[in-house]
Design a protein around this motif. Structure first.
Motif, short mmCIF file in Angstrom:
data_model
loop_
_atom_site.label_atom_id
_atom_site.label_comp_id
_atom_site.label_asym_id
_atom_site.label_seq_id
_atom_site.Cartn_x
_atom_site.Cartn_y
_atom_site.Cartn_z
N THR A 111 -10.40 9.07 -3.37
CA THR A 111 -9.99 8.70 -1.96
C THR A 111 -11.03 8.62 -1.12
OG1 THR A 111 -9.51 11.11 -2.06
CG2 THR A 111 -7.62 9.78 -2.47
N LEU A 156 0.90 -1.13 0.09
CA LEU A 156 0.00 0.23 0.01
C LEU A 156 0.83 1.05 -0.12
CD1 LEU A 156 -3.02 -0.76 2.43
CD2 LEU A 156 -3.11 -0.62 -0.10
N ARG A 157 2.18 1.17 0.39
CA ARG A 157 3.06 2.50 0.48
C ARG A 157 2.98 2.66 -0.92
NH1 ARG A 157 5.32 5.72 -0.54
NH2 ARG A 157 7.40 6.76 0.05
N SER A 163 -0.93 3.57 -2.74
CA SER A 163 -1.72 4.67 -2.20
C SER A 163 -1.64 5.60 -3.27
CB SER A 163 -1.09 5.15 -0.96
OG SER A 163 0.03 5.78 -1.08
N HIS A 164 -3.07 6.30 -3.20
CA HIS A 164 -3.32 7.16 -4.39
C HIS A 164 -2.45 8.46 -4.33
CE1 HIS A 164 -5.98 9.62 -7.07
NE2 HIS A 164 -5.76 10.47 -6.55
N PRO A 165 -1.89 8.81 -5.53
CA PRO A 165 -2.10 8.40 -6.86
C PRO A 165 -0.91 7.09 -6.94
CG PRO A 165 -0.75 10.46 -6.85
CD PRO A 165 -1.03 10.38 -5.55
N ALA A 166 -1.25 6.06 -7.30
CA ALA A 166 -0.87 4.74 -7.20
C ALA A 166 0.38 4.63 -8.18
CB ALA A 166 -1.61 3.41 -7.78
N ARG A 167 1.58 4.25 -7.71
CA ARG A 167 2.65 3.96 -8.56
C ARG A 167 2.77 2.73 -9.27
NH1 ARG A 167 6.45 6.57 -4.30
NH2 ARG A 167 4.49 6.08 -3.21
#
Lengths: 331, 331
Positions: A308, A225-226, A229-233
Motif C-alpha cells: 500500500t 478502484l472501489r 483497492s487493497h485487498p483487491a476483489r
C-alpha cells in the motif's frame, strides 16, 4: 467543463453498478487469476482473485463517451482514440480468455501477443501520419515548438505505441497501481484537451471529444478502484491494462503530446526500463540481478516496503509530474 | 494557475523533506500514540506510532503560502484563514503535547479543549460578520442566491466552526483517511477560489490568496500522505486535524460557501452525525448500539471491511461530491 464533469460522474456510476454484477459472474466462470510463478511469494494469496475486471471501467468509459461526446462536432480524433483503446484491449481480452480456458498463467504466446499489436500500431501510426492535423508532428512540451519527424514518425510511433501498451501491462502488478496512476494521467489529458480546444477554435470539437473520452476513463477507473483497492476483489487483467495503454497512447498521439508520456506516465516507463535493465544486466553478468525483482515495484516490495505504501508513493509522484505537465497549458 | 501549481509543488517538496526529519525526532521525544482504549482491537498494533505529524504538512503549507501569496493584493481573507488554521491548530498542539507528557490517551479535558475553541470561533464569526465582503451572508450552492442571516450568522457560524473542527478530528481515525479526504476538499476550494477571482475582479486578490493557501494545503498533505499511507509511519495528531478543520472552515467562511461543507466534507459530517446517533440511541435504549462502533468508519471496520478499502471508498465518494460542487463554478 460541466459536460466533462457529468461524463466522469456517469462513467463512475456505471462502473460502481457494474462491479457487483461482473465480479461474481467472473468468479462463477472461473476467471480467477493464476498467479505468475516468478512473482513475489507474498502474491500467492492473490491466487483466485477474478481477473478481466477491466471491463468494469472499459465498458462504462465507452458508453459514457458515446453518450456525452459532441455529436455535431468533428470526431476523427475520438474515433482514432476509441479504435486504439478497443483494438489493443481486444488483444488483452484474447490473452485473458485463453489463460482461463487453459488454467495457466500464460495465454497467448509472446509472438501471438506481439504480432497483432504491431499490426494495430502500424495502422494507427500511418493514420496519424496521414491526418493533416497530426501529420507526423510532435509538440515539444515546455518549449512549445512543433517537431516534424517526417516519415520517421511511423517507426517511432510504432515503438511508442507498443511500448506504452506493454508498459501499462507491466505496471499492473499491485492493487490499485495501474488504475490509480493512469486515472491521474487521463485527468491531466482531459484538462489539457480543454485547454487545447480553447487555444485552437478551428479544431475545438476534436479536442473536446477526446477530452470527454479521457474524462470517461477517469470516471470508469474511479469506480473500478472501489473494487480494486487493497485487498483487491478483482484484477483488471490484460484486457484492462491493454485498454488503458491503448487509450492513453491514443490520446497523446492525437494531441501530438507523445513527449509528455515520459512525464505523466513515468511509472509505466520505469516499469519497462527496470525490466530491460534487469534482463540486460542478467545477461551481461551471467546471472546477477540488478534489482531484487523487476519491474521496479516488485523491487520495492522485496525491499520490505508494504504494497500500500508503494502504491501511495507511485500515486504521489505521478500527481506531481501531472501538475508539472499542466504548467504548459495554464496561464 | 501556474502560481497555484508551483505553490502545491513547493509545499509538497517541503513536506517530503520534513517527514524523515520530523518522524525520527518525534519518536526520540516519545511522541508515540497511546491508542484510545475504546477503539477497535485491530488498532492495538498502531500503539507507538508517532503522532503530531500534522506539522509535516502545516509548516510547509504556511511557508509556501507566505512565499507564493500575492503581496501586492489584499489579504484580509488570507489573514482570516491563516488565523483560523493556526488558532485551532494550537489547541490541538496543546492537547497532543499534554498527552505525551502524561503518557495517556487524553490530553486536555473536554472542557479545556472546548473553551478556547468557542473563544476563537466567536472571534472569527464576529470578524466575518463585520467584514463588508462576507457580512453575515452565505451563497446557496446550485441556486446562486445570497442568503443574509443577519446577526443570527454569529451563533450559526460558531456551531459550523466548532462542528467542522471536531468533525475533522473524528474523521482522523484510519491511515490516510482525513489527510486524503481533506486534500480533495482543499483542491476543490483552490479551484473555486480561482473561479471566484475571475467572476469578481474587484476582490480577485482576496480570493486568489485564499486559493494559494488551499493549494499549499494540497501540496503539504500530498507530502504528508507519503508517510501516513497504510501502514502509517506517523499520525497527524490533534494538531493536524484541528489545523485542517480550522483551515477548511476558514476557507469556506471567507468564500461564503459554508453550505458547501456538507457536500465536499460529507465524510466529516457523517463522522459527527454517526457519533451523535450512537450516543442518542445508546441513551434512549439504555445501552443498545446503533452502529457497531462510531464514528462510521469504525463501524465499517468492525463489519469486516479492510481499512484500506474503507479509506478508498471515502476518497472516491469525496471526489465525486467535489466534482458535483465544482459544477457550480465552471461553464
Amino acid at each position: 467543463m460541466q459536460r466533462l464533469i457529468w461524463t466522469v460522474i456517469a462513467a463512475f456510476a456505471m462502473a460502481i453498478v457494474l462491479g457487483p454484477i461482473v465480479i461474481p459472474w467472473l468468479k462463477r466462470m472461473h476467471f480467477g487469476k493464476e498467479i505468475y510463478e516468478l512473482g513475489p511469494q507474498s502474491h500467492k494469496k492473490k491466487q483466485g482473485t477474478p481477473q478481466m475486471g477491466g471491463i468494469i471501467f472499459a465498458v462504462p468509459a465507452l458508453i459514457a463517451t458515446l453518450a456525452f461526446c459532441y455529436k455535431d462536432g468533428r470526431w476523427d480524433f475520438l474515433l482514432y482514440v476509441l479504435l486504439s483503446a478497443v483494438g489493443f484491449g481486444l488483444i488483452g481480452f484474447a490473452d485473458d480468455f485463453l489463460k482461463v480456458k487453459r488454467h495457466a498463467a500464460e495465454g497467448l504466446t509472446p509472438r501471438q501477443k506481439m504480432l497483432p499489436q504491431i499490426v494495430i500500431a502500424i495502422a494507427l501510426s500511418v493514420w496519424a501520419y496521414l491526418n493533416p492535423n497530426i501529420g507526423g508532428t510532435w509538440t515539444v512540451p515546455f518549449f512549445n515548438v512543433t517537431w516534424n519527424l517526417g516519415w520517421f514518425y511511423i517507426p517511432v510511433m510504432l515503438f511508442v505505441m507498443v511500448g506504452t501498451v506493454n508498459s501499462a501491462n507491466l505496471l499492473d502488478g499491485l492493487d490499485g497501481l495501474l488504475g490509480g496512476c493512469s486515472l491521474f494521467d487521463f485527468a491531466t489529458m482531459a484538462l489539457i484537451c480543454v485547454a487545447m480546444a480553447a487555444a485552437d477554435p478551428a479544431n475545438a470539437g476534436e479536442y473536446l471529444n477526446v477530452g470527454i473520452f479521457a474524462g470517461a476513463m477517469v470516471g470508469g477507473l474511479m469506480g473500478y478502484l472501489r473494487y480494486n483497492s487493497h485487498p483487491a476483489r478483482v484484477f483488471m487483467g490484460d484486457v484492462g491494462s491493454f485498454f488503458i495503454g491503448g487509450a492513453l497512447v491514443g490520446v497523446t498521439t492525437v494531441t501530438r503530446l507523445s513527449l509528455l508520456l515520459p512525464v505523466i506516465a513515468l511509472a509505466m516507463v520505469v516499469s519497462s526500463l527496470s525490466d530491460l535493465i534487469q534482463f540486460a544486466y542478467f545477461r551481461a553478468t551471467h546471472g546477477k540481478r540488478f534489482f531484487k525483482m523487476a519491474p521496479l515495484h516488485h523491487h520495492f516490495e522485496l525491499s520490505g516496503m508494504p504494497e500500500t505504501q508503494i502504491v501511495a508513493m507511485y500515486y504521489i509522484v505521478t500527481v506531481v509530474l501531472c501538475l508539472l505537465a499542466l504548467l504548459n497549458f495554464v496561464a
